[in-house]
Write a protein that holds these residues in place. Structure first.
Motif: not given
Length: 255
Positions: A105-126
């Motif tokens: 589970x901890x191997x899952x890497x992520x990044x969150x960004x939001x601007x206005x009424x939108x968001x991006x979530x990027x996810x990768x493994x390792x």
């Protein structure tokens, strides 16, 4: 357990699997989830709820709640953990990571960004990664900001453009730089003029070159994202041989 709102139609798409070479970038239209704000807010940690309460405007509070709740819902699918029980640790400059779970589970890497009424979530493994999304502002003085904050080569390229072309190029550079800094976990402690984003011809792919030495950062690559016309976005990913998959959260049943 969260109950599914009766007004939301069911979605039948199977949640995508995440392989070692996959990079998933989720586009989230936050207003789609506005009617579920109270239910989604219950997923947040005490610290997140306290931070949400400190926003002066309801609009900003709503966007924070919905973006962070959607991050938890997406991560729960990848980690197979309950969304509200996911815990985060934070690096020196605030980069979040999953903590207190299994190594997988901890191997899952992520990044969150939001601007206005939108968001991006990027996810990768390792592999580390960073994402950024920005709503394009009509009144931005793109060249002035670029000359103040960007590398000379970037502002010089912008000076050759005018109008909408210049504004779009500014946000293309801005989101690429932000994604790179977030991926490396250094934030704005590393000045935006310390490195230059070099796009490969007219493509969406870019490399990073240090302005002092002229050397490239071989460990990272950036890709601009195709989003709505009034948005700019980018993802920066560590390592080679990765494949980008752009996904929309509304096409899947997340809860």
């Amino acid at each position: 357990m969260m109950s599914r709102p009766s007004t939301r139609p069911s979605v039948s798409k199977t949640f995508p699997s995440l392989g070692p070479s996959d990079v998933h970038v989720w586009f989230c239209d936050l207003l789609h989830y506005a009617e579920d704000q109270r239910v989604l807010a219950a997923l947040l940690s005490d610290d997140e709820q306290a931070r949400a309460a400190r926003f002066a405007f309801d609009r900003d509070r709503q966007r924070y709640i919905l973006s962070h709740a959607l991050l938890r819902l997406l991560l729960s699918r990848y980690t197979h953990k309950v969304a509200g029980q996911i815990r985060f640790s934070f690096g020196r400059h605030g980069k979040p990571a999953i903590s207190g779970m299994s190594a997988a589970a901890e191997d899952i890497q992520f990044s969150l960004s939001h601007s206005g009424p939108y968001a991006l979530v990027a996810v990768a493994k390792g592999r580390a990664l960073g994402a950024d999304v920005e709503v394009l502002k009509a009144d931005v003085d793109a060249l002035k900001l670029a000359r103040r904050f960007f590398a000379h080569g970037e502002s010089a390229l912008m000076a050759k453009c005018e109008g909408e072309a210049r504004r779009h190029l500014f946000y293309r550079f801005w989101t690429a730089k932000e994604a790179y800094l977030k991926g490396k976990g250094v934030g704005l402690s590393l000045g935006l003029d310390r490195f230059e984003v070099l796009f490969e011809g007219g493509s969406s792919l870019a490399q990073v070159r240090w302005t002092d030495s002229g050397a490239f950062d071989p460990g990272w690559h950036i890709r601009s994202l195709a989003l709505l016309d009034h948005l700019a976005g980018a993802v920066a990913v560590q390592g080679e041989e990765w494949e980008l998959h752009q996904l929309e959260s509304t096409a899947y049943s997340l809860y």
